[in-house]
Design a protein around this motif. Structure first.
Motif, mmCIF file in Angstrom:
data_model
loop_
_atom_site.group_PDB
_atom_site.id
_atom_site.type_symbol
_atom_site.label_atom_id
_atom_site.label_comp_id
_atom_site.label_asym_id
_atom_site.label_seq_id
_atom_site.Cartn_x
_atom_site.Cartn_y
_atom_site.Cartn_z
ATOM 1 N N UNK A 116 26.091 34.787 47.921
ATOM 2 C CA UNK A 116 27.272 35.650 47.998
ATOM 3 C C UNK A 116 28.524 34.877 48.373
ATOM 4 N N UNK A 117 28.371 33.619 48.723
ATOM 5 C CA UNK A 117 29.549 32.782 48.946
ATOM 6 C C UNK A 117 30.325 32.596 47.655
ATOM 7 N N UNK A 118 29.643 32.771 46.512
ATOM 8 C CA UNK A 118 30.318 32.631 45.221
ATOM 9 C C UNK A 118 31.149 33.875 44.960
ATOM 10 N N UNK A 119 32.405 33.686 44.593
ATOM 11 C CA UNK A 119 33.273 34.833 44.365
ATOM 12 C C UNK A 119 34.376 34.548 43.380
ATOM 13 N N UNK A 120 35.289 35.498 43.259
ATOM 14 C CA UNK A 120 36.384 35.414 42.307
ATOM 15 C C UNK A 120 37.461 34.451 42.802
ATOM 16 N N UNK A 121 38.422 34.186 41.933
ATOM 17 C CA UNK A 121 39.524 33.272 42.231
ATOM 18 C C UNK A 121 40.853 33.996 42.079
ATOM 19 N N UNK A 122 41.780 33.721 42.984
ATOM 20 C CA UNK A 122 43.151 34.195 42.859
ATOM 21 C C UNK A 122 44.065 33.007 42.588
ATOM 22 N N UNK A 123 44.889 33.129 41.556
ATOM 23 C CA UNK A 123 45.841 32.082 41.186
ATOM 24 C C UNK A 123 47.244 32.622 41.445
ATOM 25 N N UNK A 124 48.016 31.893 42.231
ATOM 26 C CA UNK A 124 49.349 32.338 42.633
ATOM 27 C C UNK A 124 50.438 31.488 41.981
ATOM 28 N N UNK A 162 55.034 38.295 34.540
ATOM 29 C CA UNK A 162 56.171 39.214 34.513
ATOM 30 C C UNK A 162 55.709 40.668 34.519
ATOM 31 N N UNK A 163 54.762 40.994 33.640
ATOM 32 C CA UNK A 163 54.367 42.395 33.437
ATOM 33 C C UNK A 163 53.040 42.763 34.092
ATOM 34 N N UNK A 164 52.191 41.783 34.306
ATOM 35 C CA UNK A 164 50.877 42.069 34.860
ATOM 36 C C UNK A 164 49.887 42.518 33.798
ATOM 37 N N UNK A 165 48.615 42.542 34.144
ATOM 38 C CA UNK A 165 47.536 43.001 33.267
ATOM 39 C C UNK A 165 46.672 43.967 34.061
ATOM 40 N N UNK A 166 46.480 45.149 33.543
ATOM 41 C CA UNK A 166 45.626 46.124 34.214
ATOM 42 C C UNK A 166 44.176 45.646 34.209
ATOM 43 N N UNK A 220 60.467 46.847 39.887
ATOM 44 C CA UNK A 220 59.941 45.753 39.066
ATOM 45 C C UNK A 220 60.404 44.383 39.532
ATOM 46 N N UNK A 221 61.634 44.253 39.989
ATOM 47 C CA UNK A 221 62.117 42.917 40.331
ATOM 48 C C UNK A 221 61.452 42.364 41.602
ATOM 49 N N UNK A 222 60.787 43.242 42.362
ATOM 50 C CA UNK A 222 60.090 42.778 43.553
ATOM 51 C C UNK A 222 58.578 42.690 43.338
ATOM 52 N N UNK A 223 58.105 42.992 42.134
ATOM 53 C CA UNK A 223 56.663 43.035 41.899
ATOM 54 C C UNK A 223 56.115 41.636 41.628
ATOM 55 N N UNK A 224 55.527 41.083 42.649
ATOM 56 C CA UNK A 224 54.916 39.764 42.516
ATOM 57 C C UNK A 224 53.443 39.953 42.189
ATOM 58 N N UNK A 225 52.976 39.295 41.128
ATOM 59 C CA UNK A 225 51.580 39.407 40.726
ATOM 60 C C UNK A 225 50.833 38.116 41.024
ATOM 61 N N UNK A 226 49.530 38.246 41.190
ATOM 62 C CA UNK A 226 48.660 37.081 41.250
ATOM 63 C C UNK A 226 47.549 37.269 40.242
ATOM 64 N N UNK A 227 47.106 36.177 39.629
ATOM 65 C CA UNK A 227 46.027 36.251 38.659
ATOM 66 C C UNK A 227 44.699 36.366 39.400
ATOM 67 N N UNK A 228 43.860 37.255 38.926
ATOM 68 C CA UNK A 228 42.540 37.449 39.535
ATOM 69 C C UNK A 228 41.484 37.137 38.485
ATOM 70 N N UNK A 238 45.533 40.979 36.643
ATOM 71 C CA UNK A 238 46.441 40.668 37.740
ATOM 72 C C UNK A 238 46.317 41.706 38.847
ATOM 73 N N UNK A 239 46.663 41.263 40.041
ATOM 74 C CA UNK A 239 46.713 42.144 41.196
ATOM 75 C C UNK A 239 48.102 42.071 41.805
ATOM 76 N N UNK A 240 48.611 43.190 42.305
ATOM 77 C CA UNK A 240 49.925 43.149 42.963
ATOM 78 C C UNK A 240 49.821 42.470 44.322
#
Length: 731
Positions: free
Chosen positions: A139-147, A43-47, A114-122, A100-102
């Motif tokens: 370098x194939x190893x990297x971060x994960x995005x959760x939607x 809902x709010x995201x994390x910086x 705010x009502x259109x702000x969709x976040x994904x977990x990084x 989170x990332x927008x």
């Protein structure tokens, strides 16, 4: 590394899982994940500055059978990191953190309310960068995005825009048609051609080009102005049993003459896909070029800019390693399915790598020929192991994210574009990026390097009006901007070795061309002369252009294939004069004047100059050299930094090969002036703007020079060295 964390049986079951069906909001979570409020986070995201510590990766892998959220992370690691191929890598020190990332917005180009702000977990992996430095291939190893899945968007009072949707087990043909239609109707002229210049937009497909008619199943001459699809894929060293040859071209030209039973899966699936989309023609190199005809191959290869540039779209087969592999998703059970977990009542999806990252992991991306096939195509449909992507000059779309829009949205997918061309309004910038991409990839026949770039150089010549491509480019070098083109550097990890010659070529290619040498090269900026870790320069300086603020060579000549000396049309550099504030009198270097007299056009030895010999007037001098102290020394480093000395004062820096025994001093010739800072002893030699000269280290044999390396020298030291003016014969 503790290989017990991998559990191969579990990996297989994870990869085969479609999604879990439980809706229990109290589904199993570890103590760390249970303390997180995922609803509030979405809902709010994390910086990023307030990111949350999760746990060490090794612990998360162990908990993945009891915790749904840890299972998402574990699935990502097992799917993409290929840990079994890196047994020497110790992941015990990697700690997972999350913010989170927008996702942007489809309805507003500016930052959405705010009502259109969709976040994904990084989910980041702290400690990975250290492993990347020790093991570059990791370098194939990297971060994960959760939607968040689209069915939960209503819980936040938001539209489903940029949330994830459930994918079918095979590619959704209706969706692909929608993407193409959206591009055609909404993007106007942007996606009609690679160029905005009118002449380039009026190109026609040559009459000798053939296509596969997927209705008649025959190889036929391309009908005038026909709409066709092109295919980019990996041959993979498979046999010639399905190639078009002189013996079977007549049979294949008749209806039903092309037997799909003999075709490898990548090709047969591509034909099926084109047919499903309602298209009729497809261009496939092994079927449309007569493979045992050198003449047919020559004319086709030299028209790749038209063949791929005029295609309706290009199919990119990035999900396999040979032509025998299927197009993932074209048929059932040919691709990895989505992995969805329910966490605190929310359906969360471990998203695969986005387009650019997915291609980086692919075997397709390692092949040299595929670079121009992708770069020259105005629309591309990528088949990756997880899903299908669509990319045009304007947008990036995919199966798992709801991102279709008629407007210029802030779709986060656009940040992960693949190749686009031209990448700049500056022709040399486009050229040097293409050279870096191509030389960093693999070729089965290494002498194909220039042919594999010919489509790009033809396109550059036409888009930027450089003239006849055969005069604007020779041996892969951009002769119209030779002042910059000569400033290429070897990848430090590449041994200095010449490529094998093309069939029928008896003379070695000239040393001043990067195409002569094996391995990756880059026209990087002078930052290369300042670092003591060569890999840092290669990575940090990815798109930096060499600085040339004044040219000293004019005119340039070359010996053509017929042995005739011709003048090159090299563009001049417009220089902005700077006011130099120095403590005393400074001798300013100026280029030798005067046109080269015909009597000076041959060296002292009485033999004909070989084709590819550059002839120009400049100055030459000798300087002592010494290996740079403190620079990293390793068996894998083949090009290193050397101090240029006069007599013991550090007056410049050169990058020279470490594989050959160098003398204690080398001859250098001046090429141009650079705006670089540093690279010499600034305590003993005064700095002022643009005080350094680009120089080439050379060796000499019977009056003809060869390139040894590149460097920079302070012009005061050059003027004091007793440099001699001479006509150079460089080959």
């Amino acid at each position: 590394m503790n290989t017990s964390l991998l559990h191969p049986d579990q990996i297989r079951s994870d990869l085969q899982r479609d999604h879990v069906t439980t809706l229990d909001s109290k589904a199993l979570l570890c103590s760390i994940c249970a303390n997180l409020n995922f609803y509030q986070i979405f809902l709010d995201g994390i910086l990023e500055t307030e990111d949350i510590t999760l746990d060490y990766l090794s612990s998360i892998l162990k908990k993945s059978y009891q915790c749904n959220f840890c299972r998402l992370i574990a699935f990502h690691v097992r799917r993409t990191w290929m840990l079994d191929e890196f047994p020497q890598v110790d992941i015990s020190g990697i700690q997972c953190r999350m913010f989170t990332k927008p996702c942007g917005c489809l309805q507003l180009a500016s930052y959405p309310p705010s009502k259109f702000r969709c976040h994904r977990l990084h989910v980041t992996m702290e400690g990975l960068e250290d492993l990347w430095k020790r093991y570059p291939a990791f370098r194939i190893a990297g971060a994960l995005n959760v939607h968040l899945m689209q069915e939960d968007a209503f819980k936040f009072g938001r539209p489903t825009d940029l949330h994830c949707r459930r994918m079918k087990k095979t590619v959704d043909i209706k969706m692909v048609k929608k993407w193409i239609k959206l591009c055609q109707e909404s993007h106007g002229d942007i996606c009609k051609s690679l160029s905005t210049t009118g002449e380039y937009d009026n190109r026609k497909l040559p009459g000798f080009v053939r296509v596969v008619d997927v209705v008649l199943m025959a190889v036929v001459p391309a009908p005038p102005s026909c709409r066709y699809v092109a295919l980019s894929y990996i041959w993979g060293g498979i046999g010639a049993e399905y190639w078009t040859t002189k013996d079977n071209i007549a049979e294949r030209g008749t209806p039903g003459g092309l037997n799909t039973a003999k075709l490898p899966d990548t090709i047969s699936d591509s034909i099926l896909f084109v047919r499903q989309l309602g298209e009729r023609y497809i261009w496939i190199d092994t079927l449309c070029i007569i493979q045992d005809s050198s003449q047919d191959k020559f004319v086709q290869i030299h028209n790749m800019d038209l063949i791929y540039g005029l295609s309706y779209f290009t199919i990119i087969a990035a999900g396999g390693s040979t032509a025998r592999d299927p197009l993932p998703g074209c048929r059932p059970l040919t691709r990895i399915q989505q992995h969805i977990e329910v966490v605190q009542g929310l359906h969360l999806y471990a998203a695969p790598s986005r387009l650019k990252e997915a291609l980086t992991l692919s075997a397709w991306n390692t092949r040299c020929w595929t670079y121009q096939e992708c770069a020259l195509s105005r629309r591309r449909i990528y088949f990756t192991a997880q899903q299908v992507y669509f990319e045009c000059q304007f947008d990036v779309l995919c199966e798992d994210v709801i991102a279709e829009s008629k407007y210029d949205s802030t779709n986060f997918l656009k940040a992960s574009r693949a190749e686009y061309f031209p990448q700049s309004l500056d022709p040399f910038t486009c050229y040097m990026r293409a050279v870096k991409q191509c030389t960093g990839r693999n070729l089965t026949v290494e002498s194909d390097i220039v042919n594999a770039l010919t489509g790009v150089t033809n396109a550059l010549a036409k888009i930027f009006e450089l003239g006849d491509p055969d005069r604007a480019f020779r041996y892969g070098m951009m002769l119209t901007d030779l002042h910059h083109a000569l400033l290429w550097q070897h990848n430090p990890h590449t041994p200095r070795a010449r490529r094998s010659l093309p069939d029928g070529c008896s003379l070695p290619w000239p040393s001043w061309s990067w195409a002569t040498w094996r391995g990756a090269v880059n026209h990087m900026s002078e930052h290369r002369y300042l670092v003591t870790h060569p890999e840092d320069a290669w990575l940090v300086d990815y798109f930096a252009k060499p600085s040339v603020v004044e040219i000293f060579v004019n005119p340039w000549y070359i010996v053509d294939d017929g042995g005739i000396i011709v003048q090159l049309d090299v563009h001049r550099v417009r220089r902005v004069l700077l006011v130099r504030e120095t403590e005393g009198e400074v001798s300013i270097y100026s280029s030798p004047r005067g046109i080269i007299d015909p009597t000076e056009m041959t060296p002292d030895v009485h033999r004909a100059l070989e084709p590819g010999t550059l002839i120009f007037r400049t100055t030459s001098s000798h300087f002592a050299i010494a290996r740079r102290r403190g620079e990293e020394s390793h068996a894998s480093i083949h090009h290193g930094l050397f101090d240029i000395l006069s007599p013991s004062t550090w007056v410049g820096t050169a990058v020279l090969p470490l594989d050959v025994a160098l003398p204690t001093s080398l001859e250098f010739i001046v090429l141009s002036r650079t705006g670089m800072l540093g690279g010499y002893d600034q305590e003993r030699i005064e700095y002022y703007p643009e005080c350094l000269l680009h120089v080439m280290a050379v060796s000499q044999n019977e009056g003809v020079m060869e390139r040894v390396g590149l460097g920079v020298i302070h012009e005061v030291a050059w003027m004091a060295s007793g440099a001699e003016e001479k006509v150079v014969f460089l080959r």
